[in-house]
Design a protein around this motif. Structure first.
Motif, PDB file in Angstrom:
ATOM      1  N   LEU A   1    -103.743 -13.234  24.347  1.00  0.00           N
ATOM      2  CA  LEU A   1    -104.097 -14.490  23.683  1.00  0.00           C
ATOM      3  C   LEU A   1    -102.906 -15.443  23.602  1.00  0.00           C
ATOM      4  O   LEU A   1    -103.025 -16.636  23.908  1.00  0.00           O
ATOM      5  CB  LEU A   1    -104.633 -14.193  22.283  1.00  0.00           C
ATOM      6  N   VAL A   2    -101.751 -14.932  23.186  1.00  0.00           N
ATOM      7  CA  VAL A   2    -100.600 -15.828  22.953  1.00  0.00           C
ATOM      8  C   VAL A   2    -100.009 -16.373  24.248  1.00  0.00           C
ATOM      9  O   VAL A   2     -99.185 -17.282  24.206  1.00  0.00           O
ATOM     10  CB  VAL A   2     -99.505 -15.119  22.119  1.00  0.00           C
ATOM     11  N   ARG A   3    -100.460 -15.855  25.388  1.00  0.00           N
ATOM     12  CA  ARG A   3     -99.999 -16.406  26.664  1.00  0.00           C
ATOM     13  C   ARG A   3    -100.919 -17.524  27.170  1.00  0.00           C
ATOM     14  O   ARG A   3    -100.656 -18.118  28.205  1.00  0.00           O
ATOM     15  CB  ARG A   3     -99.899 -15.288  27.703  1.00  0.00           C
ATOM     16  N   GLN A   4    -102.001 -17.784  26.413  1.00  0.00           N
ATOM     17  CA  GLN A   4    -102.948 -18.825  26.818  1.00  0.00           C
ATOM     18  C   GLN A   4    -102.446 -20.215  26.430  1.00  0.00           C
ATOM     19  O   GLN A   4    -101.710 -20.369  25.454  1.00  0.00           O
ATOM     20  CB  GLN A   4    -104.315 -18.582  26.159  1.00  0.00           C
ATOM     21  N   ASP A   5    -102.918 -21.192  27.164  1.00  0.00           N
ATOM     22  CA  ASP A   5    -102.587 -22.579  26.847  1.00  0.00           C
ATOM     23  C   ASP A   5    -103.450 -23.135  25.720  1.00  0.00           C
ATOM     24  O   ASP A   5    -103.070 -24.102  25.065  1.00  0.00           O
ATOM     25  CB  ASP A   5    -102.757 -23.473  28.086  1.00  0.00           C
ATOM     26  N   SER A   6    -104.616 -22.556  25.515  1.00  0.00           N
ATOM     27  CA  SER A   6    -105.559 -23.080  24.530  1.00  0.00           C
ATOM     28  C   SER A   6    -106.187 -21.933  23.743  1.00  0.00           C
ATOM     29  O   SER A   6    -106.409 -20.840  24.281  1.00  0.00           O
ATOM     30  CB  SER A   6    -106.667 -23.879  25.223  1.00  0.00           C
TER      31      SER A   6
ATOM     32  N   THR B   1    -113.014 -19.043  17.122  1.00  0.00           N
ATOM     33  CA  THR B   1    -111.737 -19.300  17.795  1.00  0.00           C
ATOM     34  C   THR B   1    -111.455 -18.197  18.804  1.00  0.00           C
ATOM     35  O   THR B   1    -112.014 -17.093  18.729  1.00  0.00           O
ATOM     36  CB  THR B   1    -110.577 -19.371  16.800  1.00  0.00           C
ATOM     37  N   GLU B   2    -110.569 -18.465  19.716  1.00  0.00           N
ATOM     38  CA  GLU B   2    -110.157 -17.458  20.682  1.00  0.00           C
ATOM     39  C   GLU B   2    -109.491 -16.256  19.991  1.00  0.00           C
ATOM     40  O   GLU B   2    -109.634 -15.120  20.443  1.00  0.00           O
ATOM     41  CB  GLU B   2    -109.187 -18.063  21.698  1.00  0.00           C
ATOM     42  N   ALA B   3    -108.791 -16.490  18.896  1.00  0.00           N
ATOM     43  CA  ALA B   3    -108.150 -15.372  18.182  1.00  0.00           C
ATOM     44  C   ALA B   3    -109.200 -14.426  17.616  1.00  0.00           C
ATOM     45  O   ALA B   3    -109.068 -13.193  17.709  1.00  0.00           O
ATOM     46  CB  ALA B   3    -107.252 -15.916  17.065  1.00  0.00           C
ATOM     47  N   GLN B   4    -110.261 -14.978  17.004  1.00  0.00           N
ATOM     48  CA  GLN B   4    -111.341 -14.129  16.496  1.00  0.00           C
ATOM     49  C   GLN B   4    -112.011 -13.364  17.631  1.00  0.00           C
ATOM     50  O   GLN B   4    -112.310 -12.171  17.512  1.00  0.00           O
ATOM     51  CB  GLN B   4    -112.372 -14.990  15.756  1.00  0.00           C
ATOM     52  N   SER B   5    -112.249 -14.049  18.748  1.00  0.00           N
ATOM     53  CA  SER B   5    -112.898 -13.399  19.885  1.00  0.00           C
ATOM     54  C   SER B   5    -112.043 -12.282  20.463  1.00  0.00           C
ATOM     55  O   SER B   5    -112.562 -11.236  20.887  1.00  0.00           O
ATOM     56  CB  SER B   5    -113.215 -14.425  20.968  1.00  0.00           C
ATOM     57  N   ALA B   6    -110.723 -12.475  20.481  1.00  0.00           N
ATOM     58  CA  ALA B   6    -109.830 -11.443  21.006  1.00  0.00           C
ATOM     59  C   ALA B   6    -109.951 -10.161  20.190  1.00  0.00           C
ATOM     60  O   ALA B   6    -110.089  -9.059  20.743  1.00  0.00           O
ATOM     61  CB  ALA B   6    -108.387 -11.951  21.002  1.00  0.00           C
TER      62      ALA B   6
ATOM     63  N   PHE C   1    -109.099 -22.703  22.096  1.00  0.00           N
ATOM     64  CA  PHE C   1    -110.441 -23.240  21.910  1.00  0.00           C
ATOM     65  C   PHE C   1    -111.459 -22.315  22.563  1.00  0.00           C
ATOM     66  O   PHE C   1    -111.229 -21.770  23.650  1.00  0.00           O
ATOM     67  CB  PHE C   1    -110.525 -24.643  22.515  1.00  0.00           C
ATOM     68  N   TYR C   2    -112.613 -22.171  21.920  1.00  0.00           N
ATOM     69  CA  TYR C   2    -113.591 -21.176  22.349  1.00  0.00           C
ATOM     70  C   TYR C   2    -114.249 -21.492  23.683  1.00  0.00           C
ATOM     71  O   TYR C   2    -114.572 -20.582  24.458  1.00  0.00           O
ATOM     72  CB  TYR C   2    -114.673 -21.022  21.268  1.00  0.00           C
ATOM     73  N   TRP C   3    -114.505 -22.765  23.980  1.00  0.00           N
ATOM     74  CA  TRP C   3    -115.322 -23.109  25.141  1.00  0.00           C
ATOM     75  C   TRP C   3    -114.613 -22.705  26.436  1.00  0.00           C
ATOM     76  O   TRP C   3    -113.526 -23.170  26.746  1.00  0.00           O
ATOM     77  CB  TRP C   3    -115.631 -24.600  25.144  1.00  0.00           C
ATOM     78  N   LYS C   4    -115.250 -21.782  27.168  1.00  0.00           N
ATOM     79  CA  LYS C   4    -114.722 -21.213  28.415  1.00  0.00           C
ATOM     80  C   LYS C   4    -113.400 -20.486  28.210  1.00  0.00           C
ATOM     81  O   LYS C   4    -112.688 -20.198  29.181  1.00  0.00           O
ATOM     82  CB  LYS C   4    -114.579 -22.294  29.493  1.00  0.00           C
TER      83      LYS C   4
ATOM     84  N   GLN D   1    -125.908 -22.889  21.402  1.00  0.00           N
ATOM     85  CA  GLN D   1    -124.604 -23.531  21.504  1.00  0.00           C
ATOM     86  C   GLN D   1    -124.621 -24.906  20.845  1.00  0.00           C
ATOM     87  O   GLN D   1    -123.668 -25.302  20.165  1.00  0.00           O
ATOM     88  CB  GLN D   1    -124.186 -23.645  22.980  1.00  0.00           C
ATOM     89  N   LEU D   2    -125.720 -25.623  20.981  1.00  0.00           N
ATOM     90  CA  LEU D   2    -125.828 -26.957  20.388  1.00  0.00           C
ATOM     91  C   LEU D   2    -125.738 -26.895  18.875  1.00  0.00           C
ATOM     92  O   LEU D   2    -124.984 -27.645  18.249  1.00  0.00           O
ATOM     93  CB  LEU D   2    -127.147 -27.616  20.811  1.00  0.00           C
ATOM     94  N   PHE D   3    -126.510 -25.982  18.264  1.00  0.00           N
ATOM     95  CA  PHE D   3    -126.531 -25.907  16.804  1.00  0.00           C
ATOM     96  C   PHE D   3    -125.258 -25.300  16.228  1.00  0.00           C
ATOM     97  O   PHE D   3    -124.995 -25.429  15.039  1.00  0.00           O
ATOM     98  CB  PHE D   3    -127.765 -25.141  16.323  1.00  0.00           C
ATOM     99  N   GLY D   4    -124.459 -24.636  17.067  1.00  0.00           N
ATOM    100  CA  GLY D   4    -123.193 -24.100  16.581  1.00  0.00           C
ATOM    101  C   GLY D   4    -122.011 -25.001  16.837  1.00  0.00           C
ATOM    102  O   GLY D   4    -120.889 -24.715  16.402  1.00  0.00           O
ATOM    103  N   ASP D   5    -122.237 -26.123  17.544  1.00  0.00           N
ATOM    104  CA  ASP D   5    -121.119 -26.956  18.000  1.00  0.00           C
ATOM    105  C   ASP D   5    -121.452 -28.440  17.836  1.00  0.00           C
ATOM    106  O   ASP D   5    -121.353 -29.231  18.775  1.00  0.00           O
ATOM    107  CB  ASP D   5    -120.814 -26.627  19.461  1.00  0.00           C
ATOM    108  N   LYS D   6    -121.878 -28.793  16.628  1.00  0.00           N
ATOM    109  CA  LYS D   6    -122.093 -30.191  16.227  1.00  0.00           C
ATOM    110  C   LYS D   6    -123.176 -30.909  17.021  1.00  0.00           C
ATOM    111  O   LYS D   6    -123.221 -32.138  17.060  1.00  0.00           O
ATOM    112  CB  LYS D   6    -120.779 -30.985  16.307  1.00  0.00           C
ATOM    113  N   GLY D   7    -124.029 -30.133  17.705  1.00  0.00           N
ATOM    114  CA  GLY D   7    -125.071 -30.751  18.497  1.00  0.00           C
ATOM    115  C   GLY D   7    -124.593 -31.254  19.841  1.00  0.00           C
ATOM    116  O   GLY D   7    -125.328 -31.958  20.545  1.00  0.00           O
ATOM    117  N   PHE D   8    -123.370 -30.880  20.227  1.00  0.00           N
ATOM    118  CA  PHE D   8    -122.780 -31.394  21.468  1.00  0.00           C
ATOM    119  C   PHE D   8    -123.011 -30.417  22.613  1.00  0.00           C
ATOM    120  O   PHE D   8    -122.613 -29.252  22.539  1.00  0.00           O
ATOM    121  CB  PHE D   8    -121.284 -31.637  21.280  1.00  0.00           C
TER     122      PHE D   8
END
Length: 430
Positions: free
Chosen positions: A57-62, A266-271, A64-67, A241-248
């Motif tokens: 995880l700490v070697r990632q640039d982001s 977050t990516e940390a939770q997913s890890a 953020f959960y998406w992809k 995904q829409l209802f979990g991400d502000k409808g976006f």
């Protein structure tokens, strides 16, 4: 089976539970030896697998959960546990249920039938969507929704049922699915306490239209907090995904079609969660085996009702819950529990203090700044001061919670059973 019939039994397991060993011993409460003098602590909950994922995880640039690679790994491993085509990791189990309720189309005045013995998180999403929680009574020894009671609660306003797998014990999903199909309702599974459970040999979360899990710190596997909601039908899955991400819509982009909260993981939770999933089967199998053994040992103690699990199901015992016939005891439940704690047993009285609808927020109908707009507008006539769930009341009044965990052995469980037998034998009338 009636509760009264389940609260009686013989004593043929004396040799297994060691009943003869303490026939003349004083209770530990009165200075006698403890039934379980050396309670076993749970082992570490995380280690090398989690550390390895966090190093990646700490070697990632982001983060953020998406992809994100950690979230993608979590989704992949989750599908091995609960194989749905649409999976949305999110910030909590409560968020998962809110997303499911929204994806199911619950709106102002729509009724959602669920259990009165559950966490508030089961109904928060219903209320925020301006829906109406409707509480059906429970089966006396599984502590789950009674399908017959669910059917009685169906009205023209009913739109969904939330089946809560309390303690990790699967609900009677075959009957609930038939009822919901017959009435064209959506069936949502609250699997927060049921990681690794199985219904009729299949992974929990498969029988309903939507499945919701929690990663909160007390659950079988955890990332401190977090959750996941899943579905296979596109009519629900495409909205998760829409209802979990502000409808976006992050695939198509474009304009916002509706309002929705930000429940992103977050990516940390997913890890952490993806590493924890590697531990799940061992945890679930051990808890299931120990819980079934405890049921066997308690089943022939007079005045005790074990936790009932259907033969083809696997309960994963987030905690074990048995009931005591207080009419057959010359002690209150509080006194019985105090004596069991003195024996070294990991027990406590009940679960939640009262059924959900008896909490002040329901009794006052004060969900939004002390008000309930849909009731004021005439979209519901629900009056929670009049709701009656007598079996749920009895379950909470007579239940004893046992803290099982995967660090225990069969001998530990036998010691717990010895303590229950010792205490109930002492306080039994006659």
């Amino acid at each position: 089976m009636a509760a009264s019939a389940l609260l009686v039994g013989g004593a043929s397991l004396q040799a297994q539970t060691g009943a003869a060993d303490f026939a003349d011993e004083a209770l530990a409460l009165h200075g006698g030896p403890k039934a379980w003098p050396h309670p076993r602590r749970a082992g570490p909950r995380w280690g090398e697998p989690e550390a390895r994922q966090l190093q990646e995880l700490v070697r990632q640039d982001s983060l953020f959960y998406w992809k994100g690679p950690q979230t993608q790994l979590f989704i992949e491993r989750f599908r091995q546990v609960c194989p749905h085509s649409h999976v949305m990791p999110c910030s909590s189990g409560t968020a998962a249920i809110h997303i499911a309720v929204a994806a199911a189309g619950i709106g102002p005045g729509d009724e959602v039938i669920t259990s009165p013995i559950t966490d508030m998180g089961t109904v928060i999403g219903v209320i925020y969507q301006q829906g109406v929680p409707v509480f059906a009574d429970l089966q006396p020894s599984t502590y789950n929704l009674d399908p017959a009671e669910v059917e009685k609660k169906i009205t023209p306003r009913t739109k969904a049922v939330i089946a809560v797998h309390l303690c990790g014990n699967p609900c009677d999903m075959a009957r609930l699915r038939k009822i919901t199909d017959d009435h064209q309702l959506v069936l949502i599974e609250d699997c927060a306490q049921a990681w690794g459970a199985r219904h009729a040999g299949q992974p929990i979360g498969q029988a309903g239209h939507l499945a919701c899990f929690s990663l909160q710190n007390s659950k079988h596997i955890t990332s401190g907090d977090g959750g996941v909601v899943a579905a296979s039908e596109a009519r629900f899955g495409s909205r998760l995904q829409l209802f979990g991400d502000k409808g976006f819509d992050r695939i198509q982009g474009g304009l916002f079609e509706f309002m929705a909260p930000n429940y992103r993981i977050t990516e940390a939770q997913s890890a952490l969660a993806s590493a924890q999933l590697l531990r799940l089967e061992a945890i679930a199998e051990t808890r299931s085996r120990l819980g079934r053994l405890l049921s066997e040992l308690l089943s022939e103690i007079p005045g005790v009702m074990p936790h009932e699990v259907r033969q083809d199901d696997r309960c994963v015992f987030w905690f074990y819950f048995f009931r005591v016939s207080l009419e057959s005891m010359r002690a209150s439940r509080a006194e019985l529990v105090q004596a069991m704690v003195s024996e070294g047993l990991p027990v406590s009285a009940g679960y939640i203090p009262v059924p959900l609808h008896r909490n002040p927020v329901f009794q006052k109908h004060g969900f939004f700044a002390g008000r309930w707009p849909i009731r004021e507008m005439g979209l519901t006539s629900m009056d929670y001061t009049r709701v009656q769930t007598p079996e749920a009341e009895r379950i909470l009044a007579t239940g004893v919670r046992v803290g099982l965990h995967e660090g225990m052995t069969e001998e530990d469980v036998r010691a717990i059973a010895r303590g229950v037998r010792k205490v109930t034998r002492y306080f039994r009338r006659g």
